[in-house]
Structures are given as C-alpha cells and as structure tokens.
Design a protein around this motif. Sequence first.
Motif, PDB file in Angstrom:
ATOM      1  N   HIS A 354       0.802  -1.194   0.046  1.00  0.00           N
ATOM      2  CA  HIS A 354       0.017   0.139   0.027  1.00  0.00           C
ATOM      3  C   HIS A 354       0.988   1.271  -0.166  1.00  0.00           C
ATOM      4  O   HIS A 354       1.984   1.277   0.310  1.00  0.00           O
ATOM      5  N   SER A 355       0.291   2.458  -0.447  1.00  0.00           N
ATOM      6  CA  SER A 355       0.937   3.497  -0.254  1.00  0.00           C
ATOM      7  C   SER A 355       0.625   4.516   0.887  1.00  0.00           C
ATOM      8  O   SER A 355      -0.645   4.780   0.973  1.00  0.00           O
ATOM      9  N   GLY A 356       1.542   4.710   1.624  1.00  0.00           N
ATOM     10  CA  GLY A 356       1.372   5.674   2.817  1.00  0.00           C
ATOM     11  C   GLY A 356       1.126   7.156   2.347  1.00  0.00           C
ATOM     12  O   GLY A 356       0.642   8.215   3.200  1.00  0.00           O
ATOM     13  N   ALA A 357       1.628   7.494   1.236  1.00  0.00           N
ATOM     14  CA  ALA A 357       1.720   8.863   0.728  1.00  0.00           C
ATOM     15  C   ALA A 357       0.248   9.010  -0.135  1.00  0.00           C
ATOM     16  O   ALA A 357       0.004   8.114  -0.870  1.00  0.00           O
ATOM     17  N   ALA A 358       0.105  10.070  -0.306  1.00  0.00           N
ATOM     18  CA  ALA A 358      -1.067  10.452  -1.141  1.00  0.00           C
ATOM     19  C   ALA A 358      -0.549  10.634  -2.681  1.00  0.00           C
ATOM     20  O   ALA A 358       0.523  11.014  -2.882  1.00  0.00           O
ATOM     21  N   HIS A 359      -1.545  10.345  -3.571  1.00  0.00           N
ATOM     22  CA  HIS A 359      -0.837  10.606  -5.114  1.00  0.00           C
ATOM     23  C   HIS A 359      -2.137  10.974  -5.909  1.00  0.00           C
ATOM     24  O   HIS A 359      -3.280  10.599  -5.530  1.00  0.00           O
ATOM     25  N   ASP A 360      -1.834  11.222  -6.984  1.00  0.00           N
ATOM     26  CA  ASP A 360      -2.758  11.759  -8.050  1.00  0.00           C
ATOM     27  C   ASP A 360      -3.819  10.770  -8.480  1.00  0.00           C
ATOM     28  O   ASP A 360      -5.037  10.578  -8.812  1.00  0.00           O
ATOM     29  N   THR A 361      -3.070   9.377  -8.475  1.00  0.00           N
ATOM     30  CA  THR A 361      -3.646   8.241  -8.860  1.00  0.00           C
ATOM     31  C   THR A 361      -5.104   8.139  -7.942  1.00  0.00           C
ATOM     32  O   THR A 361      -5.934   7.409  -8.528  1.00  0.00           O
ATOM     33  N   GLN A 362      -5.186   8.417  -6.691  1.00  0.00           N
ATOM     34  CA  GLN A 362      -6.146   8.165  -5.846  1.00  0.00           C
ATOM     35  C   GLN A 362      -7.284   9.265  -6.333  1.00  0.00           C
ATOM     36  O   GLN A 362      -8.352   8.783  -6.332  1.00  0.00           O
ATOM     37  N   ILE A 363      -7.190  10.280  -6.872  1.00  0.00           N
ATOM     38  CA  ILE A 363      -8.258  10.996  -7.696  1.00  0.00           C
ATOM     39  C   ILE A 363      -8.493  10.605  -9.181  1.00  0.00           C
ATOM     40  O   ILE A 363      -9.535  10.413  -9.050  1.00  0.00           O
ATOM     41  N   MET A 364      -7.502   9.984  -9.795  1.00  0.00           N
ATOM     42  CA  MET A 364      -7.621   9.745 -11.076  1.00  0.00           C
ATOM     43  C   MET A 364      -8.780   8.278 -11.031  1.00  0.00           C
ATOM     44  O   MET A 364      -9.448   7.858 -11.783  1.00  0.00           O
ATOM     45  N   SER A 365      -8.639   7.703  -9.893  1.00  0.00           N
ATOM     46  CA  SER A 365      -9.226   6.358  -9.624  1.00  0.00           C
ATOM     47  C   SER A 365     -10.871   6.435  -9.427  1.00  0.00           C
ATOM     48  O   SER A 365     -11.522   5.608  -9.450  1.00  0.00           O
ATOM     49  N   THR A 366     -11.036   7.869  -9.132  1.00  0.00           N
ATOM     50  CA  THR A 366     -12.597   8.129  -9.399  1.00  0.00           C
ATOM     51  C   THR A 366     -13.071   8.199 -10.570  1.00  0.00           C
ATOM     52  O   THR A 366     -14.469   8.294 -10.760  1.00  0.00           O
ATOM     53  N   ILE A 367     -12.369   8.269 -11.611  1.00  0.00           N
ATOM     54  CA  ILE A 367     -12.941   8.579 -12.968  1.00  0.00           C
ATOM     55  C   ILE A 367     -12.540   7.150 -13.910  1.00  0.00           C
ATOM     56  O   ILE A 367     -12.912   7.036 -15.004  1.00  0.00           O
ATOM     57  N   THR A 368     -11.655   6.339 -13.621  1.00  0.00           N
ATOM     58  CA  THR A 368     -10.801   5.473 -14.682  1.00  0.00           C
ATOM     59  C   THR A 368     -10.260   4.374 -13.699  1.00  0.00           C
ATOM     60  O   THR A 368      -9.996   4.652 -12.676  1.00  0.00           O
ATOM     61  N   ARG A 369     -10.045   3.178 -14.163  1.00  0.00           N
ATOM     62  CA  ARG A 369      -8.973   2.233 -13.730  1.00  0.00           C
ATOM     63  C   ARG A 369      -7.456   2.702 -13.504  1.00  0.00           C
ATOM     64  O   ARG A 369      -6.925   3.209 -14.344  1.00  0.00           O
ATOM     65  N   ALA A 370      -7.192   2.509 -12.267  1.00  0.00           N
ATOM     66  CA  ALA A 370      -5.960   3.390 -11.706  1.00  0.00           C
ATOM     67  C   ALA A 370      -5.097   2.289 -11.102  1.00  0.00           C
ATOM     68  O   ALA A 370      -5.472   1.476 -10.182  1.00  0.00           O
ATOM     69  N   GLY A 371      -3.834   2.384 -11.377  1.00  0.00           N
ATOM     70  CA  GLY A 371      -2.931   1.915 -10.397  1.00  0.00           C
ATOM     71  C   GLY A 371      -1.504   2.505 -10.457  1.00  0.00           C
ATOM     72  O   GLY A 371      -1.310   3.432 -11.084  1.00  0.00           O
ATOM     73  N   MET A 372      -0.416   2.008  -9.549  1.00  0.00           N
ATOM     74  CA  MET A 372       0.766   2.565  -9.327  1.00  0.00           C
ATOM     75  C   MET A 372       1.910   1.612  -9.571  1.00  0.00           C
ATOM     76  O   MET A 372       1.737   0.571  -9.161  1.00  0.00           O
ATOM     77  N   ILE A 373       3.166   1.864  -9.923  1.00  0.00           N
ATOM     78  CA  ILE A 373       4.317   1.421  -9.840  1.00  0.00           C
ATOM     79  C   ILE A 373       5.258   2.180  -8.957  1.00  0.00           C
ATOM     80  O   ILE A 373       5.574   3.380  -9.380  1.00  0.00           O
ATOM     81  N   PHE A 374       5.751   1.341  -8.087  1.00  0.00           N
ATOM     82  CA  PHE A 374       6.771   2.070  -7.189  1.00  0.00           C
ATOM     83  C   PHE A 374       8.114   1.714  -7.505  1.00  0.00           C
ATOM     84  O   PHE A 374       8.259   0.483  -7.582  1.00  0.00           O
ATOM     85  N   VAL A 375       9.025   2.447  -7.512  1.00  0.00           N
ATOM     86  CA  VAL A 375      10.633   2.292  -7.319  1.00  0.00           C
ATOM     87  C   VAL A 375      11.080   2.706  -5.947  1.00  0.00           C
ATOM     88  O   VAL A 375      10.513   3.367  -5.066  1.00  0.00           O
ATOM     89  N   PRO A 376      12.292   1.655  -5.638  1.00  0.00           N
ATOM     90  CA  PRO A 376      12.611   1.936  -4.132  1.00  0.00           C
ATOM     91  C   PRO A 376      13.185   3.358  -3.913  1.00  0.00           C
ATOM     92  O   PRO A 376      13.788   4.014  -4.918  1.00  0.00           O
ATOM     93  N   SER A 377      13.171   3.805  -2.599  1.00  0.00           N
ATOM     94  CA  SER A 377      13.636   5.024  -2.372  1.00  0.00           C
ATOM     95  C   SER A 377      14.890   4.728  -1.188  1.00  0.00           C
ATOM     96  O   SER A 377      14.642   4.055  -0.365  1.00  0.00           O
ATOM     97  N   LYS A 378      16.137   5.235  -1.453  1.00  0.00           N
ATOM     98  CA  LYS A 378      17.267   4.643  -0.640  1.00  0.00           C
ATOM     99  C   LYS A 378      16.954   5.202   0.685  1.00  0.00           C
ATOM    100  O   LYS A 378      16.313   6.226   1.264  1.00  0.00           O
ATOM    101  N   GLU A 379      16.957   4.160   1.580  1.00  0.00           N
ATOM    102  CA  GLU A 379      16.709   4.296   2.962  1.00  0.00           C
ATOM    103  C   GLU A 379      15.187   5.209   3.253  1.00  0.00           C
ATOM    104  O   GLU A 379      15.012   5.603   4.434  1.00  0.00           O
ATOM    105  N   GLY A 380      14.283   4.812   2.293  1.00  0.00           N
ATOM    106  CA  GLY A 380      13.040   5.439   2.566  1.00  0.00           C
ATOM    107  C   GLY A 380      12.870   6.816   2.524  1.00  0.00           C
ATOM    108  O   GLY A 380      11.862   7.384   3.019  1.00  0.00           O
ATOM    109  N   ARG A 381      13.939   7.660   2.103  1.00  0.00           N
ATOM    110  CA  ARG A 381      13.851   9.055   2.495  1.00  0.00           C
ATOM    111  C   ARG A 381      13.118   9.873   1.378  1.00  0.00           C
ATOM    112  O   ARG A 381      13.431   9.411   0.012  1.00  0.00           O
TER     113      ARG A 381
END
Length: 413
Positions: A354-381
Amino acid sequence: MTIQINFERLKQDVQDLAAIGRQQDHGIYRMAFSPGDMQAREWLQRRIQDAGLDLYVDGAANIHARLEWDGTRPSVMTGSHLDSVPRGGHLDGALGVLTGLECLRSVREQELPLRNPLESVAFTDEEGRFGHMFGSQAICGQVTPDSIMQARDLQGIRLVDAMAENGLDAMEALHAQRNPGSIQSFVELHIEQGPVLDRQRLAIGIVDGIAGLFKWQVRLIGEANHAGTTPMNMRRDAFQGLAEVAGEIPRILEEHGSPRSVATIGRVDLFPAAANVVPGRAEFSLDVRDTDPVVLDQLANACRRSLSAIARRRELMFEFDVMSELQPVKCDSGVVDTISAMCQEMGISATRMHSGAAHDTQIMSTITRAGMIFVPSKEGRSHSPSEWTAWEDIEIGANTLLNTLYRLAGDAA
Ligand code: HGY
Ligand code: MN
Ligand code: MN
C-alpha cells in the motif's frame, strides 16, 4: 516481447530537471506556481515539443504529452507532478513525469502500433500548496468556483492570485474536466518514499491501495501577555495548548487508529513570536492518514474532541480550516494484475504494497481504472534533499511502466 526505453536520454532528463528550482541547501523549491515550478513547466513543454509529441495544457495548467490522440478513442494515461514540497527531493513526482514522457517517446520512435492513444500528464499542485491535487481534481471534475476562490496556501496567498501572477485564470480549471470515457486507464510511476522496497531489496512495488488523509490548519487563540509579570496560573498561553495537543497525538493514534495511522504537525506559527511575550495565538498544520476510511473518521472525531477539551481547560478559543480531505482508495485489480504480469514476464522482483503517501492516482481512480508502480527510495527518504533512487532501479521502473502501458494500449496483435 518486451520493449525498452532509451535510458541515457531519461537519465539526462532527470539530471536536467533536478537542476530547476534547486537551492544552495541542495533542496528542490518548486512549490506550485513558484518561479521554480514555472521554469520546470516551460522546460517540460519544450521537451514534449522536441519529442514530436502533441502538447496540450488544460484549464488547470495540467501539461499533457499526447501520442496518436484523436479525441475519440479513450487514452491510456500516465503521469505525476513537477511541483515539490519546500526543500524537497528531485524525484518525488518528477520521476513519474519523465518516465511517462520517455515511454511516449519510445513508443513513437519504435513505431509500435497502438489501439489506444497514450497521454503523459504533469498534474498541477499535487503537493497541496493550495490544498491537494488541484490538477487531478480538476480533471476529475472535483473543483468548483467556490473551492477555487477559497483555495489559499498556509501564508494566506490565494490560488487565484498565484495563477494570475503567471498569466493564468484559475477559473479555467472548471473546463479541465475530462469525460470519464475518454480515459481507458491510468498508471503512475512514483518513488516509494518509504523503506519497504529498499530493505527487502525488491525492484518494484505494485500498489494495491493508497492511504487517505485529512489536513487541517488549526488556530488556538489565547491572550498575548508579559512573559515576566503574568503568573503561570493566569495565562492563556496558546503555545502551551499546542504543546498539549502534540502530546495527545500518540494516545489518539493508539486508542482510535490502526497500525497504519500516522499524524504530523509539520508547520507551527506563534504570534506575536517574541521571546518576552506569552504567545496569544498558535497556528499549526495537522496531517492525519490511514488506509481505512472508518479509522480516518474516528481519528478526526478524536482530534476534534481533544482540541475542544484542551481549549476549554486552558480558556483558549480553537478553530480549524479543512485544507484537504482525500479518501483512501483501492487500486484497480485489472491494472494491478497487468503490472504484476509484466514484472513476471520481465523477471523483475516485485511485491504488492500500500502507499502511505497520497498521489494523483487516488483522484484519477474516481473516473478510471488506476494503479501505481513504485521504485525503491534509498533508506526510505523523501520530501528531503537526501531523496535517492539507484539509476538501475529507475531503468527497471521505466521499462516496467513502458511495458505496462503498452500491454494496456498496444495493438500487439
Ligand atoms: O503528502 C503526500 O503524501 C504527497 O507527497 N503529496
Ligand atoms: Mn509525489
Ligand atoms: Mn510528495
């Protein structure tokens, strides 16, 4: 058959954009409609035109790159945001915009047949200088004349004025709304901004849900008074009220939250802000998140009760403005499965998360099928100049996005 992006070109774009809005402290200052944001917008529009893609800027100043757009077939859309938090990192949002652009360039150059047009969008004010997700909310028809007129930042600057200063009419955002049938699906690539992928040494996060939030601007109003002559039991000290609210947060999360609940007081202003004056007013932001809407509601009620009790006990007045409320969302299972299938076919290590951060995807999911791809953040920073993602992970992420978009839009018959 998997297709590849032009990694050296993408790498150059990431480095060039990272120089725009960067200050001495190595942080990125591209808050919405600031000089840095406007410079980045101009740079992106030139890159879109250099790539021979169609450029379209809508009434909310969302910047679209388009390939084979014909206004009839629904497009497969990707994108993210150019704006940053103050002293932010160079990848938050920017990476999604640049990998989206690179995907459209690569499909065009490799002359890959498309069933659906492709779009890559840079959304306006994702970071919420003026609330949250203004650009994607405009596309999804969630802005009104009132919400536009009311929108202002924590310094009280109005969105209308910030846009007018750059020759833009904020009311035009009312015309940015897209017909839901004009978008077949939406996939955003973003840095994880957390430690999971980095710790587990995984290349891709397949996002299945995105946390919701409420963001309040709270005012505690007491009485400014002399720091030397006012006895402690006769004070109406707004800072002491704030300090007590802050101390209550762990209890509120424990009693009303879930293991995924988080709460942050990120900005505090005291008035009159003098060492020898008891603070008469404390203004602060309160950002609270969870992936469960019921839990979010319980946390909002608990915060309201706690503020009210503390204000009463300390003879303070309290009021708050709701700066943003975002619903938690589940990502579209079809899009999630498509990303997952691509990772399998490409032999890429991935996990659903799951994503703890908010993203435009959660808004776009109100009008279309939506998903996200995450890439790693060094030490989560993230939301910091120490934000970093290894180039190899960026390349894997971009190729995963390219193949996912092509699986959704391509005519690989
Ligand atoms: O606040 C967020 O989660 C995002 O970075 N706007
Ligand atoms: Mn972001
Ligand atoms: Mn961010």
